[in-house]
Design an enzyme around this catalytic site. Structure first.
Site, PDB file in Angstrom:
ATOM      1  N   HIS A  69       4.432   4.792  21.519  1.00 17.38           N
ATOM      2  CA  HIS A  69       3.967   6.144  21.189  1.00 17.38           C
ATOM      3  C   HIS A  69       4.596   7.172  22.133  1.00 17.38           C
ATOM      4  CE1 HIS A  69       0.965   9.513  21.129  1.00 17.38           C
ATOM      5  NE2 HIS A  69       1.168   9.316  19.842  1.00 17.38           N
ATOM      6  N   SER A 104       0.845  -1.200   0.000  1.00 16.19           N
ATOM      7  CA  SER A 104       0.000   0.000   0.000  1.00 16.19           C
ATOM      8  C   SER A 104       0.878   1.246   0.000  1.00 16.19           C
ATOM      9  CB  SER A 104      -0.935  -0.020   1.207  1.00 16.19           C
ATOM     10  OG  SER A 104      -0.211  -0.209   2.401  1.00 16.19           O
ATOM     11  N   HIS A 149       3.457  -1.020   4.002  1.00 16.69           N
ATOM     12  CA  HIS A 149       2.779   0.258   3.759  1.00 16.69           C
ATOM     13  C   HIS A 149       3.878   1.292   3.527  1.00 16.69           C
ATOM     14  CE1 HIS A 149      -0.475   3.203   4.099  1.00 16.69           C
ATOM     15  NE2 HIS A 149       0.268   3.904   4.938  1.00 16.69           N
ATOM     16  N   GLU A 205       0.986   5.459   0.893  1.00 21.31           N
ATOM     17  CA  GLU A 205       0.343   6.577   1.595  1.00 21.31           C
ATOM     18  C   GLU A 205       0.700   7.910   0.923  1.00 21.31           C
ATOM     19  OE1 GLU A 205       0.313   6.566   5.939  1.00 21.31           O
ATOM     20  OE2 GLU A 205       1.014   8.631   5.873  1.00 21.31           O
ATOM     21  N   THR A 237      -3.701  10.920   3.937  1.00 22.04           N
ATOM     22  CA  THR A 237      -3.672  11.399   5.322  1.00 22.04           C
ATOM     23  C   THR A 237      -4.688  12.518   5.547  1.00 22.04           C
ATOM     24  OG1 THR A 237      -1.951  13.029   4.894  1.00 22.04           O
ATOM     25  CG2 THR A 237      -1.231  10.827   5.564  1.00 22.04           C
ATOM     26  N   TYR A 238      -4.843  12.842   6.827  1.00 27.03           N
ATOM     27  CA  TYR A 238      -5.840  13.837   7.250  1.00 27.03           C
ATOM     28  C   TYR A 238      -5.163  14.726   8.298  1.00 27.03           C
ATOM     29  CZ  TYR A 238     -10.492  15.348   8.863  1.00 27.03           C
ATOM     30  OH  TYR A 238     -11.616  16.061   9.189  1.00 27.03           O
ATOM     31  N   ARG A 294      -6.095   9.201  16.597  1.00 30.64           N
ATOM     32  CA  ARG A 294      -6.278  10.392  17.428  1.00 30.64           C
ATOM     33  C   ARG A 294      -5.839  11.628  16.648  1.00 30.64           C
ATOM     34  NH1 ARG A 294      -4.349  11.366  23.576  1.00 30.64           N
ATOM     35  NH2 ARG A 294      -2.229  11.692  22.883  1.00 30.64           N
ATOM     36  N   GLY A 295      -4.742  11.523  15.922  1.00 32.93           N
ATOM     37  CA  GLY A 295      -4.262  12.653  15.125  1.00 32.93           C
ATOM     38  C   GLY A 295      -3.110  13.366  15.790  1.00 32.93           C
ATOM     39  N   ASP A 296      -2.258  13.944  14.951  1.00 27.91           N
ATOM     40  CA  ASP A 296      -1.143  14.748  15.459  1.00 27.91           C
ATOM     41  C   ASP A 296      -1.693  16.037  16.054  1.00 27.91           C
ATOM     42  OD1 ASP A 296       1.054  13.126  14.696  1.00 27.91           O
ATOM     43  OD2 ASP A 296       0.829  13.769  12.621  1.00 27.91           O
ATOM     44  N   HIS A 299      -7.626   8.519   5.915  1.00 25.50           N
ATOM     45  CA  HIS A 299      -7.261   8.655   7.321  1.00 25.50           C
ATOM     46  C   HIS A 299      -8.268   9.622   7.946  1.00 25.50           C
ATOM     47  CE1 HIS A 299      -2.723   7.544   6.741  1.00 25.50           C
ATOM     48  NE2 HIS A 299      -3.475   6.953   5.830  1.00 25.50           N
ATOM     49  N   PHE A 325      11.538  13.958  10.787  1.00 23.52           N
ATOM     50  CA  PHE A 325      10.378  13.065  10.933  1.00 23.52           C
ATOM     51  C   PHE A 325      10.543  12.122  12.127  1.00 23.52           C
ATOM     52  CE2 PHE A 325       8.786  13.049   6.233  1.00 23.52           C
ATOM     53  CZ  PHE A 325       8.401  14.367   6.387  1.00 23.52           C
ATOM     54  N   ALA A 378      -2.099  15.400   8.807  1.00 18.18           N
ATOM     55  CA  ALA A 378      -0.909  14.805   9.452  1.00 18.18           C
ATOM     56  C   ALA A 378       0.176  15.854   9.682  1.00 18.18           C
ATOM     57  CB  ALA A 378      -0.374  13.665   8.602  1.00 18.18           C
TER      58      ALA A 378
HETATM   59  P1  FAD Z   1      -4.333   6.730  20.333  1.00 18.85           P
HETATM   60  O1  FAD Z   1      -4.586   5.315  20.027  1.00 18.85           O
HETATM   61  O2  FAD Z   1      -5.489   7.547  20.798  1.00 18.85           O
HETATM   62  O3  FAD Z   1      -3.164   6.813  21.407  1.00 18.85           O
HETATM   63  C1  FAD Z   1      -2.600   8.081  21.734  1.00 18.85           C
HETATM   64  C2  FAD Z   1      -1.864   7.979  23.064  1.00 18.85           C
HETATM   65  O4  FAD Z   1      -2.787   7.788  24.120  1.00 18.85           O
HETATM   66  C3  FAD Z   1      -0.887   6.815  23.165  1.00 18.85           C
HETATM   67  O5  FAD Z   1       0.229   7.249  23.904  1.00 18.85           O
HETATM   68  C4  FAD Z   1      -1.647   5.748  23.929  1.00 18.85           C
HETATM   69  O6  FAD Z   1      -0.775   4.901  24.661  1.00 18.85           O
HETATM   70  C5  FAD Z   1      -2.496   6.602  24.852  1.00 18.85           C
HETATM   71  N1  FAD Z   1      -3.808   6.027  25.188  1.00 18.85           N
HETATM   72  C6  FAD Z   1      -4.655   5.377  24.362  1.00 18.85           C
HETATM   73  N2  FAD Z   1      -5.789   5.043  25.044  1.00 18.85           N
HETATM   74  C7  FAD Z   1      -5.646   5.517  26.303  1.00 18.85           C
HETATM   75  C8  FAD Z   1      -6.470   5.497  27.485  1.00 18.85           C
HETATM   76  N3  FAD Z   1      -7.671   4.916  27.479  1.00 18.85           N
HETATM   77  N4  FAD Z   1      -5.985   6.087  28.612  1.00 18.85           N
HETATM   78  C9  FAD Z   1      -4.762   6.682  28.627  1.00 18.85           C
HETATM   79  N5  FAD Z   1      -3.951   6.724  27.546  1.00 18.85           N
HETATM   80  C10 FAD Z   1      -4.384   6.148  26.394  1.00 18.85           C
HETATM   81  N6  FAD Z   1      -1.833  11.845  12.266  1.00 18.85           N
HETATM   82  C11 FAD Z   1      -2.646  12.741  11.650  1.00 18.85           C
HETATM   83  O7  FAD Z   1      -2.905  13.808  12.221  1.00 18.85           O
HETATM   84  N7  FAD Z   1      -3.180  12.478  10.415  1.00 18.85           N
HETATM   85  C12 FAD Z   1      -2.931  11.322   9.734  1.00 18.85           C
HETATM   86  O8  FAD Z   1      -3.404  11.121   8.630  1.00 18.85           O
HETATM   87  C13 FAD Z   1      -2.072  10.358  10.357  1.00 18.85           C
HETATM   88  N8  FAD Z   1      -1.818   9.163   9.772  1.00 18.85           N
HETATM   89  C14 FAD Z   1      -1.080   8.212  10.443  1.00 18.85           C
HETATM   90  C15 FAD Z   1      -0.889   6.958   9.860  1.00 18.85           C
HETATM   91  C16 FAD Z   1      -0.150   5.977  10.521  1.00 18.85           C
HETATM   92  C17 FAD Z   1       0.036   4.640   9.878  1.00 18.85           C
HETATM   93  C18 FAD Z   1       0.437   6.258  11.792  1.00 18.85           C
HETATM   94  C19 FAD Z   1       1.256   5.225  12.504  1.00 18.85           C
HETATM   95  C20 FAD Z   1       0.251   7.507  12.382  1.00 18.85           C
HETATM   96  C21 FAD Z   1      -0.508   8.491  11.722  1.00 18.85           C
HETATM   97  N9  FAD Z   1      -0.757   9.738  12.290  1.00 18.85           N
HETATM   98  C22 FAD Z   1      -1.550  10.666  11.658  1.00 18.85           C
HETATM   99  C23 FAD Z   1      -0.141  10.091  13.584  1.00 18.85           C
HETATM  100  C24 FAD Z   1      -1.042   9.758  14.783  1.00 18.85           C
HETATM  101  O9  FAD Z   1      -2.274  10.421  14.686  1.00 18.85           O
HETATM  102  C25 FAD Z   1      -0.289  10.222  16.033  1.00 18.85           C
HETATM  103  O10 FAD Z   1       0.866   9.454  16.200  1.00 18.85           O
HETATM  104  C26 FAD Z   1      -1.112  10.243  17.295  1.00 18.85           C
HETATM  105  O11 FAD Z   1      -0.357  10.919  18.294  1.00 18.85           O
HETATM  106  C27 FAD Z   1      -1.451   8.872  17.845  1.00 18.85           C
HETATM  107  O12 FAD Z   1      -2.494   8.336  17.154  1.00 18.85           O
HETATM  108  P2  FAD Z   1      -3.247   7.005  17.662  1.00 18.85           P
HETATM  109  O13 FAD Z   1      -4.407   6.858  16.776  1.00 18.85           O
HETATM  110  O14 FAD Z   1      -2.311   5.878  17.797  1.00 18.85           O
HETATM  111  O15 FAD Z   1      -3.707   7.510  19.116  1.00 18.85           O
END
Ligand code: FAD
Length: 302
Positions: free
Chosen positions: A156, A16, A273, A18, A49-50, A110-112, A80, A223, A52
């Site tokens: 993370h 895939s 990916h 991105e 991406t969305y 969750r998003g950056d 995304h 990065f 990012a």
């Molecule tokens: P989560 O799963 O919500 O986790 C975030 C943090 O919270 C982690 O440290 C986790 O350990 C902690 N956590 C989770 N659940 C709980 C809980 N219940 N209680 C306490 N802590 C908790 N970002 C963008 O903005 N746009 C994009 O398009 C984008 N694409 C991506 C694609 C890939 C393949 C990857 C790997 C990352 C991408 N990102 C993107 C980055 C990502 O959004 C960030 O790294 C973000 O900080 C973490 O996303 P997550 O969905 O893993 O978050």
């Protein structure tokens, strides 16, 4: 078609690509050129991406590009989607638009945080969601998208511990994520250790390694710092020897990523990916070489 089904029914590993929504006309031209080249490689899916990197999400743009890729190139494409800056009602409105646009696959994140804000200081919008698991739950409750989620072999940046990060990753799968895509990494052992820990924790979905072919030395340093990935010392040394030779750095990036992917596929990774950065030459060279070699047919171990 749903990506989880495409992964399960593929005759080769899932490859895939991105892409990100460009902001300028030149960027648009770059994306179109990269798409035209890479579509010929017939990937399992591509993704867009969305917001990012903390750039403001160009909501409509992600949806438009995904729709265009599906219509113009006949490829399966995934949007995304993040919780950043949006009330639950706004999240639903965007998901409605995705559904209306015929999108079937969503990577729920969750998003950056906005540029300049540390991942540890991420703040949910008022009336919004805190974690990707909640977004997955929202999607699974009211929509029929195939959902993927992110995972982090090097943990993370904002995680309390490796154990809690893995536990929350499992929660995403329990909530309905059908596949995981990893953050970029440059040492395959990190992926193998993560997958072993994930399987021990009961995570049974495909874990697709995310690989970024290095094209630029300062960019990869930026990065990796942003996303908490490490550059192994040997790789860093070779990159620094090429700091003033961009072409040599990009050639070396292709060589390194090809070896990294071949090793991953020989050792059972379900696909690759590619973080293409909207450029085609490196990804194209790597995937073509992998298909010639077909390392997944000659595993070096189980
Ligand atoms: P989560 O799963 O919500 O986790 C975030 C943090 O919270 C982690 O440290 C986790 O350990 C902690 N956590 C989770 N659940 C709980 C809980 N219940 N209680 C306490 N802590 C908790 N970002 C963008 O903005 N746009 C994009 O398009 C984008 N694409 C991506 C694609 C890939 C393949 C990857 C790997 C990352 C991408 N990102 C993107 C980055 C990502 O959004 C960030 O790294 C973000 O900080 C973490 O996303 P997550 O969905 O893993 O978050």
């Amino acid at each position: 078609m749903r990506i989880d089904e495409r992964i399960a029914s593929g005759t080769e590993p899932a490859f895939s690509f991105e892409f990100f929504p460009p902001k300028t006309e030149d960027g648009e031209a770059n994306l179109n050129a990269a798409l035209a080249e890479l579509a010929r490689l017939d990937p399992t899916f591509v993704s867009v991406t969305y917001g990012a990197g903390g750039t403001p999400a160009q909501k409509g743009k992600t949806i438009d590009i995904v729709s265009r890729i599906k219509a113009d190139h006949g490829l399966e494409a995934m949007a995304h989607f993040t919780c950043v800056g949006a009330h639950v009602d706004e999240l639903r409105a965007t998901l409605d638009r995705m559904r209306e646009a015929g999108i079937e696959n969503v990577l729920a994140l969750r998003g950056d945080p906005p540029a300049g804000v540390d991942a540890k200081n991420w703040v949910a919008a008022e009336g919004g969601l805190n974690y990707s698991r909640e977004l997955i739950e929202l999607i699974r409750a009211d929509y029929d998208f195939a959902v993927g989620a992110a995972c982090f072999p090097e943990v993370h940046l904002a995680a309390e511990s490796a154990e809690s990060d893995l536990r929350y990753t499992r929660e995403k799968v329990e909530a309905g994520a059908r596949f995981l895509i990893t953050q970029l990494f440059f040492d395959n052992q990190l992926y193998y250790d993560f997958v072993a820990r994930a399987r021990d924790a009961g995570i049974d979905v495909p874990i697709i390694p995310g690989i970024m072919p290095i094209t630029n030395v300062s960019q990869v340093k930026r990065f990796t710092e942003m996303c908490g990935a490490s550059i192994p010392p040997g790789l860093l040394r070779e990159l620094e020897l090429r700091t003033d030779q961009p072409e040599a750095a990009a050639d070396f990036g292709v060589a390194y990523a090809t070896m990294q992917c071949a090793d991953l596929l020989a050792n059972g990774a379900p696909g690759i990916h590619f973080y293409t950065l909207n450029r085609s030459p490196s990804t194209r060279a790597i995937l073509s070489a992998l298909r010639c070699l077909a390392p997944w047919r000659r595993p070096v171990s189980a």
